[in-house]
Write an enzyme that holds these catalytic residues in place. Structure first.
Site, PDB file in Angstrom:
ATOM      1  N   CYS A 120      25.026  23.858  -7.705  1.00  0.00           N
ATOM      2  CA  CYS A 120      24.646  23.259  -8.798  1.00  0.00           C
ATOM      3  C   CYS A 120      23.210  23.028  -8.795  1.00  0.00           C
ATOM      4  O   CYS A 120      22.614  22.804  -7.490  1.00  0.00           O
ATOM      5  CB  CYS A 120      25.491  22.319  -9.454  1.00  0.00           C
ATOM      6  SG  CYS A 120      25.243  22.092 -11.107  1.00  0.00           S
ATOM      7  N   CYS A 122      21.999  19.930 -10.342  1.00  0.00           N
ATOM      8  CA  CYS A 122      21.409  18.670 -10.950  1.00  0.00           C
ATOM      9  C   CYS A 122      21.179  17.836  -9.731  1.00  0.00           C
ATOM     10  O   CYS A 122      20.431  16.860 -10.090  1.00  0.00           O
ATOM     11  CB  CYS A 122      22.688  18.198 -11.742  1.00  0.00           C
ATOM     12  SG  CYS A 122      24.246  18.046 -10.881  1.00  0.00           S
ATOM     13  N   CYS A 130      21.579  20.677 -14.730  1.00  0.00           N
ATOM     14  CA  CYS A 130      22.117  21.418 -13.779  1.00  0.00           C
ATOM     15  C   CYS A 130      21.604  22.983 -14.085  1.00  0.00           C
ATOM     16  O   CYS A 130      21.920  23.945 -13.452  1.00  0.00           O
ATOM     17  CB  CYS A 130      23.785  21.645 -14.259  1.00  0.00           C
ATOM     18  SG  CYS A 130      24.735  20.315 -14.051  1.00  0.00           S
ATOM     19  N   LYS A 195      35.295  23.105 -16.723  1.00  0.00           N
ATOM     20  CA  LYS A 195      34.731  21.800 -16.465  1.00  0.00           C
ATOM     21  C   LYS A 195      34.402  21.143 -17.486  1.00  0.00           C
ATOM     22  O   LYS A 195      33.500  21.623 -18.474  1.00  0.00           O
ATOM     23  CB  LYS A 195      33.571  22.066 -15.229  1.00  0.00           C
ATOM     24  CG  LYS A 195      32.858  20.759 -15.097  1.00  0.00           C
ATOM     25  CD  LYS A 195      31.698  20.962 -14.228  1.00  0.00           C
ATOM     26  CE  LYS A 195      31.196  19.815 -13.646  1.00  0.00           C
ATOM     27  NZ  LYS A 195      29.961  19.858 -13.038  1.00  0.00           N
ATOM     28  N   ARG A 205      27.514  10.580 -10.520  1.00  0.00           N
ATOM     29  CA  ARG A 205      26.140  10.659 -10.690  1.00  0.00           C
ATOM     30  C   ARG A 205      25.295   9.525  -9.743  1.00  0.00           C
ATOM     31  O   ARG A 205      24.405   9.706  -9.523  1.00  0.00           O
ATOM     32  CB  ARG A 205      25.954  10.507 -12.220  1.00  0.00           C
ATOM     33  CG  ARG A 205      26.446  11.964 -12.681  1.00  0.00           C
ATOM     34  CD  ARG A 205      26.331  11.936 -14.218  1.00  0.00           C
ATOM     35  NE  ARG A 205      26.970  13.225 -14.419  1.00  0.00           N
ATOM     36  CZ  ARG A 205      27.316  13.486 -15.754  1.00  0.00           C
ATOM     37  NH1 ARG A 205      26.760  12.705 -16.784  1.00  0.00           N
ATOM     38  NH2 ARG A 205      27.965  14.564 -16.202  1.00  0.00           N
ATOM     39  N   ARG A 217      25.055  16.602 -20.822  1.00  0.00           N
ATOM     40  CA  ARG A 217      25.352  18.115 -20.385  1.00  0.00           C
ATOM     41  C   ARG A 217      26.322  18.758 -21.607  1.00  0.00           C
ATOM     42  O   ARG A 217      27.074  19.730 -21.046  1.00  0.00           O
ATOM     43  CB  ARG A 217      26.449  18.175 -19.176  1.00  0.00           C
ATOM     44  CG  ARG A 217      25.698  17.266 -18.071  1.00  0.00           C
ATOM     45  CD  ARG A 217      26.185  17.615 -16.685  1.00  0.00           C
ATOM     46  NE  ARG A 217      25.713  16.953 -15.445  1.00  0.00           N
ATOM     47  CZ  ARG A 217      24.632  16.677 -15.083  1.00  0.00           C
ATOM     48  NH1 ARG A 217      23.432  16.830 -15.450  1.00  0.00           N
ATOM     49  NH2 ARG A 217      24.373  15.765 -14.008  1.00  0.00           N
ATOM     50  N   GLU A 233      37.538  30.202 -20.640  1.00  0.00           N
ATOM     51  CA  GLU A 233      36.572  30.244 -19.520  1.00  0.00           C
ATOM     52  C   GLU A 233      37.109  30.948 -18.218  1.00  0.00           C
ATOM     53  O   GLU A 233      36.754  31.446 -17.378  1.00  0.00           O
ATOM     54  CB  GLU A 233      36.194  28.904 -19.360  1.00  0.00           C
ATOM     55  CG  GLU A 233      35.148  28.418 -20.143  1.00  0.00           C
ATOM     56  CD  GLU A 233      33.903  28.677 -19.396  1.00  0.00           C
ATOM     57  OE1 GLU A 233      33.713  29.421 -18.713  1.00  0.00           O
ATOM     58  OE2 GLU A 233      32.892  28.169 -20.365  1.00  0.00           O
ATOM     59  N   LYS A 248      38.582  20.327 -13.882  1.00  0.00           N
ATOM     60  CA  LYS A 248      37.946  19.212 -13.581  1.00  0.00           C
ATOM     61  C   LYS A 248      37.569  18.536 -14.794  1.00  0.00           C
ATOM     62  O   LYS A 248      36.894  19.235 -15.720  1.00  0.00           O
ATOM     63  CB  LYS A 248      36.517  19.732 -12.780  1.00  0.00           C
ATOM     64  CG  LYS A 248      35.786  18.418 -12.467  1.00  0.00           C
ATOM     65  CD  LYS A 248      34.709  18.987 -11.604  1.00  0.00           C
ATOM     66  CE  LYS A 248      33.640  17.559 -11.428  1.00  0.00           C
ATOM     67  NZ  LYS A 248      32.372  18.172 -11.232  1.00  0.00           N
ATOM     68  N   TYR A 313      38.723  12.088  -3.345  1.00  0.00           N
ATOM     69  CA  TYR A 313      38.045  11.225  -2.533  1.00  0.00           C
ATOM     70  C   TYR A 313      38.994  10.283  -1.834  1.00  0.00           C
ATOM     71  O   TYR A 313      38.904   9.401  -0.882  1.00  0.00           O
ATOM     72  CB  TYR A 313      37.160  10.150  -3.241  1.00  0.00           C
ATOM     73  CG  TYR A 313      36.108  11.004  -3.963  1.00  0.00           C
ATOM     74  CD1 TYR A 313      34.897  11.251  -3.579  1.00  0.00           C
ATOM     75  CD2 TYR A 313      36.391  11.286  -5.312  1.00  0.00           C
ATOM     76  CE1 TYR A 313      34.089  12.040  -4.054  1.00  0.00           C
ATOM     77  CE2 TYR A 313      35.543  12.153  -6.212  1.00  0.00           C
ATOM     78  CZ  TYR A 313      34.046  12.522  -5.566  1.00  0.00           C
ATOM     79  OH  TYR A 313      33.309  13.306  -6.089  1.00  0.00           O
TER      80      TYR A 313
HETATM   81  C1  PBG Z   1      27.704  18.646 -10.112  1.00  0.00           C
HETATM   82  C2  PBG Z   1      28.923  18.038 -10.069  1.00  0.00           C
HETATM   83  C3  PBG Z   1      29.461  16.841 -10.651  1.00  0.00           C
HETATM   84  C4  PBG Z   1      30.748  16.683 -10.128  1.00  0.00           C
HETATM   85  C5  PBG Z   1      30.955  17.637  -9.213  1.00  0.00           C
HETATM   86  N1  PBG Z   1      29.679  18.634  -9.059  1.00  0.00           N
HETATM   87  C6  PBG Z   1      28.836  16.020 -11.851  1.00  0.00           C
HETATM   88  C7  PBG Z   1      28.378  16.227 -13.195  1.00  0.00           C
HETATM   89  O1  PBG Z   1      28.672  17.551 -13.405  1.00  0.00           O
HETATM   90  O2  PBG Z   1      27.713  15.691 -13.727  1.00  0.00           O
HETATM   91  C8  PBG Z   1      31.521  15.387 -10.500  1.00  0.00           C
HETATM   92  C9  PBG Z   1      32.318  15.068  -9.215  1.00  0.00           C
HETATM   93  C10 PBG Z   1      32.932  13.786  -9.596  1.00  0.00           C
HETATM   94  O3  PBG Z   1      32.737  12.939 -10.573  1.00  0.00           O
HETATM   95  O4  PBG Z   1      33.622  13.335  -8.638  1.00  0.00           O
HETATM   96  N2  PBG Z   1      27.382  19.456 -11.548  1.00  0.00           N
HETATM   97 ZN    ZN Z   2      25.265  20.031 -11.886  1.00  0.00          ZN
END
Ligand code: PBG
Ligand code: ZN
Length: 324
Positions: A120, A122, A130, A195, A205, A217, A233, A248, A313
């Protein structure tokens, strides 16, 4: 089968009986552990909203990767915090970028540990979006060029699996094509297929230093109330030859996990995201819940909903409980 002849409690009476009729299991092999790799030396900074999770420089990442491997966890997924950010996120596809260096270091020290890289922009863009910004929004097709460059450079550095999380249209096919054209046809793609634009990403973040500097986003991540769109999707990513599908966040979207499990036959991944982790940790710290039990109940709930694998985590803590 009616009461009083049939009594459902009979098979719950003892631990042995409960073990015998148990339907779903969390296994160490199901777990994927996320790590945040930071530029610099001797950095190990705990993320305030995510107790036990650190931004770490490469030598600490390698030490933790060894620990993860020794616990029997099969895989890690890496996120990078570069030294410098710019509008085009150049560190993302630079041969000596933070992720590329981290992948090389882990693969040299712990070759059996499977290394997944998050693809990604971002974490690398100064605006925190992103992809490439054009007229105030992320430009899909321009972003694909950067994502494919990023995926290819991760593969060149030794990544075992590529996981695009950007939510641009067409990115799975574009990444598959560039990998195949460069002798990486054996590298699987794990698509963040479904997502959502979620407030549960808040702590991440902070961890990845990737909060958008303007707007949000919602023009690329999905609207939380939608279900049929999730199926569309996922369908697209299957057609584009994804090897894994992901949903997610996980906890508020268990129905979507079940929907995907019933319709598609690819391995299915749940991302137990940062906010889900922080809520458990915060409530446990206050003594309001039993943190270990809530963690295990949540993770097996994701399995029951249909997940084959869980990015979490909690992976190290869960593995320790599963070993004992
Ligand atoms: C990047 C990304 C994100 C997460 C995983 N890859 C953040 C987002 O899209 O803002 C979130 C993971 C998490 O909250 O544990 N695109
Ligand atoms: Zn991203």
């Amino acid at each position: 089968m009616f009461f009083p002849e049939y009594r459902a409690r009979r098979t719950r009476r003892t631990d042995t009986l409960r073990r015998m009729v148990r339907e779903n299991f969390l296994r160490i092999d199901d777990l994927i552990y996320p790590m945040f790799s930071a530029f610099g030396e001797n950095i190990r900074k705990e993320i305030p909203s995510m107790p036990g999770i650190y931004q770490q420089s490469i030598e600490h990442i390698v030490a933790e990767a060894k620990e993860v491997h020794e616990l029997g966890i099969p895989a890690v997924i890496l996120f990078g915090i570069p030294e410098e950010k710019d509008p085009l996120g150049q560190d993302a596809y630079c041969e000596t970028g933070i992720i590329q260096e981290t992948v090389r270091a882990i693969k040299a020290a712990v070759p059996e540990l499977l290394v997944i890289t998050d693809v990604c922009m971002c974490e690398y863009t100064d605006h925190g979006h992103c992809g490439v910004i054009k007229d105030g929004d992320v430009d899909n097709d321009e972003t694909l060029k950067l994502l494919t460059a990023e995926a290819l450079s991760h593969a060149r550095a030794g990544a075992d699996l590529i996981a695009p999380s950007d939510m641009m249209d067409g990115r799975v096919a574009a990444i598959r094509e560039v990998l195949d054209a460069n002798q990486f046809s054996h590298i699987p793609v794990m698509s963040y297929a479904v997502k959502y634009a979620s407030a549960y990403y808040g702590p991440f973040r902070d961890a990845a230093d990737s909060t958008p500097q303007f707007g949000d986003r919602r023009s690329y991540q999905m609207d939380p109330p939608n279900r049929l769109e999730a199926l569309r999707e996922a369908e697209l990513d299957v057609q584009e030859c994804a090897d894994f599908l992901m949903v997610k966040p996980a906890l508020a979207y268990l129905d979507i996990l079940r929907d995907l499990k019933e319709r598609f036959n690819l391995p299915l991944v749940a991302y137990n995201v940062s906010g889900e982790y922080s809520m458990v940790k915060a409530a446990a710290a206050k003594g309001w819940i039993d943190g270990d039990r809530v963690m295990m109940e949540t993770l097996v709930g994701m399995k029951r909903a249909g997940a084959d694998l869980i990015i979490t985590y909690h992976a190290k803590e869960a593995a320790r409980l599963l070993q004992s």
